[in-house]
Structure formats: structure tokens, C-alpha cells
Scaffold this motif. Structure first.
Motif, PDB file in Angstrom:
ATOM      1  N   ARG A 151       0.837  -1.215   0.000  1.00 31.27           N
ATOM      2  CA  ARG A 151       0.000   0.000   0.000  1.00 31.27           C
ATOM      3  C   ARG A 151       0.865   1.255   0.000  1.00 31.27           C
ATOM      4  O   ARG A 151       0.528   2.262  -0.608  1.00 31.27           O
ATOM      5  N   ARG A 152       1.964   1.222   0.693  1.00 28.81           N
ATOM      6  CA  ARG A 152       2.927   2.321   0.685  1.00 28.81           C
ATOM      7  C   ARG A 152       4.320   1.732   0.845  1.00 28.81           C
ATOM      8  O   ARG A 152       4.490   0.586   1.262  1.00 28.81           O
TER       9      ARG A 152
ATOM     10  N   ARG B 176      -8.414  -0.591  -0.364  1.00 25.10           N
ATOM     11  CA  ARG B 176      -7.530  -0.706   0.789  1.00 25.10           C
ATOM     12  C   ARG B 176      -7.390   0.662   1.441  1.00 25.10           C
ATOM     13  O   ARG B 176      -7.160   1.666   0.775  1.00 25.10           O
ATOM     14  N   ALA B 177      -7.513   0.695   2.759  1.00 22.93           N
ATOM     15  CA  ALA B 177      -7.504   1.959   3.496  1.00 22.93           C
ATOM     16  C   ALA B 177      -6.111   2.259   4.033  1.00 22.93           C
ATOM     17  O   ALA B 177      -5.297   1.362   4.252  1.00 22.93           O
ATOM     18  N   SER B 178      -5.838   3.535   4.264  1.00 27.81           N
ATOM     19  CA  SER B 178      -4.554   3.931   4.840  1.00 27.81           C
ATOM     20  C   SER B 178      -4.522   3.672   6.343  1.00 27.81           C
ATOM     21  O   SER B 178      -3.455   3.511   6.931  1.00 27.81           O
ATOM     22  N   TYR B 179      -5.698   3.620   6.978  1.00 27.92           N
ATOM     23  CA  TYR B 179      -5.782   3.447   8.421  1.00 27.92           C
ATOM     24  C   TYR B 179      -6.159   2.019   8.816  1.00 27.92           C
ATOM     25  O   TYR B 179      -6.145   1.671   9.990  1.00 27.92           O
TER      26      TYR B 179
ATOM     27  N   PHE C  75      -4.308 -10.641   8.804  1.00 28.60           N
ATOM     28  CA  PHE C  75      -3.240 -10.564   9.803  1.00 28.60           C
ATOM     29  C   PHE C  75      -2.417  -9.307   9.542  1.00 28.60           C
ATOM     30  O   PHE C  75      -1.881  -9.137   8.443  1.00 28.60           O
ATOM     31  N   ASP C  76      -2.305  -8.454  10.539  1.00 25.73           N
ATOM     32  CA  ASP C  76      -1.535  -7.219  10.438  1.00 25.73           C
ATOM     33  C   ASP C  76      -0.243  -7.387  11.236  1.00 25.73           C
ATOM     34  O   ASP C  76      -0.261  -7.480  12.455  1.00 25.73           O
ATOM     35  N   PHE C  77       0.886  -7.393  10.525  1.00 26.41           N
ATOM     36  CA  PHE C  77       2.173  -7.625  11.180  1.00 26.41           C
ATOM     37  C   PHE C  77       2.900  -6.331  11.540  1.00 26.41           C
ATOM     38  O   PHE C  77       4.012  -6.379  12.046  1.00 26.41           O
ATOM     39  N   LYS C  78       2.263  -5.206  11.318  1.00 29.70           N
ATOM     40  CA  LYS C  78       2.871  -3.930  11.692  1.00 29.70           C
ATOM     41  C   LYS C  78       2.172  -3.308  12.892  1.00 29.70           C
ATOM     42  O   LYS C  78       2.623  -2.297  13.437  1.00 29.70           O
ATOM     43  N   ALA C  79       1.059  -3.883  13.311  1.00 28.58           N
ATOM     44  CA  ALA C  79       0.265  -3.301  14.393  1.00 28.58           C
ATOM     45  C   ALA C  79       1.088  -3.215  15.679  1.00 28.58           C
ATOM     46  O   ALA C  79       1.746  -4.180  16.077  1.00 28.58           O
TER      47      ALA C  79
END
Length: 411
Positions: free
Chosen positions: A71-72, A127-130, A389-393
Motif C-alpha cells: 500500500r505504501r 484498501r484503506a490507509s488506516y 493478519f496485520d504484522f505492523k500493528a
């Protein structure tokens, strides 16, 4: 100094600074980054950058294919941190899009959108930025047919999808022109599809067919150019469209991996000793990854005609789906408990196991029908929902199963 002025840390050469940084902890380096933009640039570009070359799922050597799905763009330190979370099993999990009716779901991930099948529809989520995804879809792609979509492929602005009843549709996202055509009889179950330029491939539980796309009077139609007596459970065309690689649903001789030359029809029977292939991906023009019924994930090399690496599942589960980051990491979905295994193709053992949590509406016993990922997120399609699964949270929980030892009983 002769004039009595003091030397600043920034007056040192980059080589001297890098020698000093070797004695600093990671926390010290981050403090220096926050203290001065010039030091931040030097630490990012000269210290963290080489450390991030070959990270699992976050490496940037040779601009791997996973970079196109991000996404970025992550900073080099973010790459190190996120890859560390993948390896240690630190993530935050969210369920999306629960559906009571059980059906297999297919995914396609891009930098800005996730495409996901929902029975007879193909939905496009921004896909959202937040957050990982918006909860409401941007577009629903469908035709008058009401049978489930079994597989689809999106390349550039073209979507090609196949339904279980044997009909397929072609959709141009720019012009929004839809064409649907029956390509197999209704009594055949369509497994998989693929295309390269104007060459299209479809396979059912009876046969595989190649098609040439043509336009006449502004109308799109498909002309059959080859019919193969093989039931490929998964297939992929080479990037130049010269070869079709397929994995048979079953082969009693345990040689389920095949290749067919598109122009001549010549068939190659590879010496990969597996009976049934559920999914395959091309690493490059010579190397093929396969997810197999016999609880193995294999890396096959055409140049030597053999499996150059074989990984076993620690719980003897079949492998249903796989995803490759373009560098060293492969994610493989199993047929039980919606579990995903992470492998480093430079190592002999799995790196980490990911078990989705149970929800009120889903007990987690599903196969992994489809996988998609970028450097930060993993999307897992089960029979009742989508697990993200968010691995940056920053609030991720650690679930480390890297050292599970499974021993069979001798009795």
C-alpha cells in the motif's frame, strides 16, 4: 581543532559514522534518527538499507513482486521491524465478511484494491490507509449467471474468471465491457483459469483447453486452439505464453507435474514425485513451487528435472494454496484449521505457523482456499470469512509456533 571550535558528529565521514553505529544499539540508532534529519538519512540509507536486502516478505533486493502489492513504501527500519514480526509470529488479527453459506473464496491483491469472490460475484474492496480494508465494496462485478466463481485472474486492467459450471467471463476494468462465454459443458467442474496477452487457458475435472481471444465487429469471442486430456487442478502460463504448466488432480504414477508447449503440443512429464497438486506458482522460467496433497511443499527445477527442495508439514496436512514474495519467502495454506506455514526457501524447516483465532461464527476448521499478502498484511480466505493478519500493528500479540515438534506415535 586549531580555531577552538568543536567537531560535530555530522562532521565525520560516513565510513567513520558507520563504524560508530556498529557499537550502538537499535534504540540508540532510533534516537539519533529522531534527533537529526541528516543522521536519520545516513542511518536509513547506509546502515538499515543493506540489512533489509533479503528479509522475509520485506526484502527489497531486485525489487521483488511483493513490492507491487504494498500500500505504501516502507522505510528500511520498518522493513526490519515488520519482517521480525512475521518470523516471531507477532500480529493482530481481524475477521472480515462473514457468510453463513460455505463456499471457497479466491483472492487477488493489488496496492490499492483487494478483489475477492463471493459465490457468483467478484467484489472489489478499497484498501484503506488506516486499516487493511474498507468494509463496503467499491464495485461488484457480475453477470446474469448465478453459479459460483471457482477461479479468476487479474492482470493489468483485464479480469478473466471461470465458474464451476464451465462458463467464463472476460472483463475490462477500463472500458467496463463484459463478455461471457461457455467454454466447457455444464457437467464438468471448472478448476482453474489463466491468461497471457490473448492466450487463455481453462481446466476442468475432465480436460484442459487453450483459447485465442479475438475481436470482431467490436465483440469479443474465444476460439479453441487446443484440447488436452488432462484434469489440471492448478495451472499457470509462462510469461511469454510459450509453455503451460499444470498440476494434475491425481496421477497414479506420482508424476502430477506437467508442461505443455503451446505451439507444438509437446508434453513434458516432470520427475516430481507427487500424486496430486492443489496449487502451483512459477518462481521464474525454470523453477516451480507446488502445494501438494501428500503434505509436501516442493521446489522443482526444470534444468535438472527433479525436486531440489521438499518441505513436509509438521502435522501431516495437505497443502491447498501458496503465495510467493518474489525473493525467499513462501506462504503455504493447509487443508485444516485455516493454518498457514511460512517457509524460507534457503532453509530446510518452516519458519513460523499461523493459526487463525476462533470466532463466534467460525470455529477455524476450514482449509485455506486462497492466500494473498504484501509486506504488512496477510489475507487468508476460509470457507466462512476472510481473516486479515496485520504484522505492523503496535498492539500485535506474539504467537510463536516456530519450535513445535510433532512426533508420530510408534504404536
Amino acid at each position: 581543532m586549531m580555531d577552538g571550535s568543536r567537531m560535530s558528529l555530522k562532521d565525520l565521514t560516513i565510513d567513520c559514522l558507520l563504524r560508530i553505529f556498529d557499537y550502538c544499539s537499535e534504540g540508540d540508532l532510533l534516537s539519533l534518527c529522531r534527533a537529526d534529519p541528516a543522521l536519520e538519512y545516513i542511518i536509513e540509507a547506509y546502515y538499515f538499507h543493506p540489512l533489509a536486502y533479503d528479509l522475509l516478505l520485506c526484502g527489497h533486493r531486485n525489487n521483488p513482486r511483493i513490492e507491487k502489492r504494498n500500500r505504501r513504501r516502507l522505510t528500511n527500519y520498518e522493513r526490519i521491524e515488520v519482517s521480525r514480526n512475521w518470523v516471531s509470529g507477532t500480529y493482530f488479527e481481524r475477521p472480515y465478511f462473514h457468510h453463513a453459506q460455505m463456499f471457497p473464496t479466491k483472492l487477488c491483491l493489488e496496492a490499492d484494491y483487494l478483489y475477492i469472490t463471493h459465490a457468483c460475484y467478484l467484489r472489489k474492496y478499497r484498501r484503506a490507509s488506516y486499516d487493511a480494508l474498507h468494509r463496503r465494496f467499491d464495485e461488484e462485478i457480475c453477470t446474469s449467471a448465478q453459479t459460483d466463481i471457482s477461479d479468476f485472474v487479474k492482470k493489468n486492467e483485464t479480469i478473466f474468471a471461470g465458474r464451476v459450471c464451465g462458463s467464463c467471463f472476460h472483463y475490462d476494468t477500463d472500458s467496463m465491457v463484459m463478455t461471457e462465454q461457455r467454454m466447457h459443458p455444464a457437467n464438468e467442474y471448472l478448476y482453474c483459469v489463466d491468461f497471457v496477452k490473448d492466450l487463455y487457458a481453462t481446466s476442468t475435472d475432465h480436460c484442459c483447453r487453450l483459447w485465442q481471444r479475438a475481436e470482431e465487429f467490436g465483440m469479443t469471442h474465444f476460439d479453441q486452439v487446443m484440447n488436452l486430456p488432462h484434469a489440471f487442478r492448478s495451472l499457470e502460463l509462462s510469461s511469454d505464453g510459450q509453455w503451460l504448466y499444470g498440476g494434475l488432480y491425481t496421477d497414479d504414477g506420482r508424476q502430477a507435474l506437467r508442461a505443455v508447449h503451446v505451439e507444438s503440443g509437446e508434453e513434458l512429464v516432470f520427475s516430481s514425485k507427487t500424486m496430486s497438486i492443489y496449487d502451483l506458482k512459477l518462481k521464474d522460467d525454470q523453477v516451480i513451487f507446488t502445494a501438494n496433497f501428500d503434505s509436501t511443499f516442493r521446489m522443482f527445477d526444470r534444468r535438472v528435472d527433479r525436486d531440489v527442495a521438499i518441505w513436509d508439514d509438521p502435522f501431516d496436512s495437505s497443502f491447498y494454496s501458496l503465495e510467493y514474495d518474489g525473493l525467499h519467502a513462501v506462504l503455504v495454506g493447509t487443508n485444516r484449521h485455516a493454518r498457514v506455514n511460512l517457509y524460507d526457501i534457503r532453509m530446510k524447516k518452516y519458519v513460523q505457523l499461523y493459526f487463525p483465532g476462533r470466532t463466534r461464527n467460525h470455529n477455524g476448521l476450514s482449509p485455506v482456499y486462497s492466500l494473498a499478502c504484501d509486506s504488512q498484511y496477510m489475507f487468508v480466505a476460509t470457507d466462512h470469512n476472510l481473516r486479515v493478519f496485520d504484522f505492523k500493528a503496535s498492539c500485535g500479540l506474539r504467537r510463536d509456533y516456530s519450535n513445535i515438534v510433532y512426533k508420530r506415535s510408534d504404536n
